[in-house]
Write an enzyme that holds these catalytic residues in place. Sequence first.
Site, PDB file in Angstrom:
ATOM      1  CD  GLU A   1     -12.175   1.952  -3.460  1.00 53.10           C
ATOM      2  OE1 GLU A   1     -11.940   3.136  -3.742  1.00 53.10           O
ATOM      3  OE2 GLU A   1     -12.157   1.215  -2.411  1.00 53.10           O
TER       4      GLU A   1
ATOM      5  CG  ASN B   1      -2.419  -0.124  -4.559  1.00 58.95           C
ATOM      6  OD1 ASN B   1      -1.458  -0.698  -4.727  1.00 58.95           O
ATOM      7  ND2 ASN B   1      -3.549  -0.441  -5.026  1.00 58.95           N
ATOM      8  N   PRO B   2       0.900  -0.041  -2.846  1.00 55.67           N
ATOM      9  CG  PRO B   2       2.301  -1.642  -2.733  1.00 55.67           C
ATOM     10  CD  PRO B   2       0.905  -1.568  -2.503  1.00 55.67           C
ATOM     11  CG  LEU B   3      -0.191  -1.624  -7.571  1.00 55.36           C
ATOM     12  CD1 LEU B   3      -1.555  -1.955  -7.872  1.00 55.36           C
ATOM     13  CD2 LEU B   3       0.949  -2.425  -8.119  1.00 55.36           C
ATOM     14  CD  GLU B   4      -1.929   6.065  -7.032  1.00 52.95           C
ATOM     15  OE1 GLU B   4      -1.408   6.871  -6.204  1.00 52.95           O
ATOM     16  OE2 GLU B   4      -3.009   6.200  -7.506  1.00 52.95           O
TER      17      GLU B   4
ATOM     18  N   PRO C   1      -0.403  13.026   4.565  1.00 50.62           N
ATOM     19  CG  PRO C   1      -1.471  14.738   5.735  1.00 50.62           C
ATOM     20  CD  PRO C   1      -0.236  14.620   4.649  1.00 50.62           C
ATOM     21  NE  ARG C   2      -6.519   6.941   2.281  1.00 52.21           N
ATOM     22  CZ  ARG C   2      -6.735   6.351   1.023  1.00 52.21           C
ATOM     23  NH1 ARG C   2      -5.609   6.803   0.039  1.00 52.21           N
ATOM     24  NH2 ARG C   2      -7.647   5.609   0.643  1.00 52.21           N
TER      25      ARG C   2
ATOM     26  N   GLY D   1      -5.627  14.663  -4.273  1.00 54.94           N
ATOM     27  CA  GLY D   1      -5.482  14.711  -5.591  1.00 54.94           C
ATOM     28  C   GLY D   1      -4.167  15.022  -6.539  1.00 54.94           C
ATOM     29  CD  GLU D   2      -1.546  19.282  -5.584  1.00 57.39           C
ATOM     30  OE1 GLU D   2      -1.443  20.341  -6.690  1.00 57.39           O
ATOM     31  OE2 GLU D   2      -1.105  19.789  -4.721  1.00 57.39           O
TER      32      GLU D   2
END
EC number: 2.4.99.12
Length: 440
Positions: free
Chosen positions: A68, A338-341, A271-272, A313-314
């Site tokens: 977000e 989210n698949p956008l990145e 992993p998330r 963050g990587e």
Amino acid sequence: MSERWARAMLSVYRFAGAAAYPLVGGYVGWRANQGKEERSRRRERYGIASRPRPSGPLVWVHAASVGETIAVIPLIERILGFGINVVLTTGTVTSARVADERLGERIIHQYVPLDLKPAVSRFLDHWEPDLAIIAESEIWPMTILELGARRVPQVLVNGRLSDRSFASWQKRAFLAEALFENLAHVVAQSEVDGERFRALGARPVTVSGNLKVDTDPPPADERSLADLKYQIGSRQTWAAVSTHDGEEAVAAEVHQMLRPRHKDLLTIIVPRHPNRAEALVAEFAAAGLKVARRSLDEPITPDTDILLGDTIGEMGLYLRLTEIAFVGRSLTSEGGQNPLEPAMLDTAVLAGRNVQNFRETYQRLIDGGGAKLVRDRDMLAGAVNFLLKNEQAREDMIAAGAATVDDMRGALAATLKALEPYIHPLIVKSRLKEGNGGYP
């Protein structure tokens, strides 16, 4: 009767929160011990400001976590460009770090106050925001009620409601209406989200598209990227990113299934929740797989099977190491990520079928040819194998994904248009302040 009941429930919530306020210190302390709070800034969670309020108009922007926060950064930059102060609140340590890296001293960052009346009131008494902008699905009853009582306009941007959240609110429809009537405007991500907000009593509602499409792709440290590419050399790679429990095991099994056909294959697993790394390393070792942990800076050698991306963050780094990305929380968990990145960073996107939280985004990518959904482990292995073997098909998917993302842009402009009635008076205030040498 239902309206009276809803207001009674909100009053109970208000008084229960006030009564619980003296007892929450232990909870915040526990979170600090888990690394989920900055110990030195715990007072911010009680609404105690660590910075003075600047003079002039001020907008409060709230973004829960990293995704977000990244989504609202372009919006914040536009607001700053109007000469308006911004205090940004987030709820996680990692999102605070992103805010500092991307926005620095241009904004004031605070941790969001607990949704308890004493904390929210103290926060609002200090900052006195002229406008509150809330990102995505952060519906905090006490915060919404307190802002409403002070007649501070509240706008929900990039709004979305998952299937589960919508079903939950539908069961409490009168409660939802009593809360959502305090929102001055809802700017929804999709037509489906917009209809859901309308059904729950929000007015007015407009649809902008997804703000995340109008952001820059996640960055990568150039030196680290060059070093990892050198270590990988000419090896074939694929990645499983934002994975949840069970999906790492699936990715490891896919690696073992494909290795006879692609002997130099390197699988990248991100992993998330990186705090699961120790357990994952043990699981992979038990399966006979050699792992290089990114957090320990372990080298990738010719016999390394898995690069474990156990850092925060990587994502931009990991996605730049491959052209094939499976996006998790979609096979063994529900909702999707989210698949956008991945699509922005030139990867062919794969995912399981449980992508309800990003249904429209996936549908656009699938219709455009940039993404494919898989049913299970075997279908995932087949898709990865096909893309590894067929360069043209892989390049076509990558190009289709990039084109789809370009077609989806425009959410920032639509959001700014919706915000114009609330932002314009603040621009005038800011200019008057500059002209008068002070803020009346």
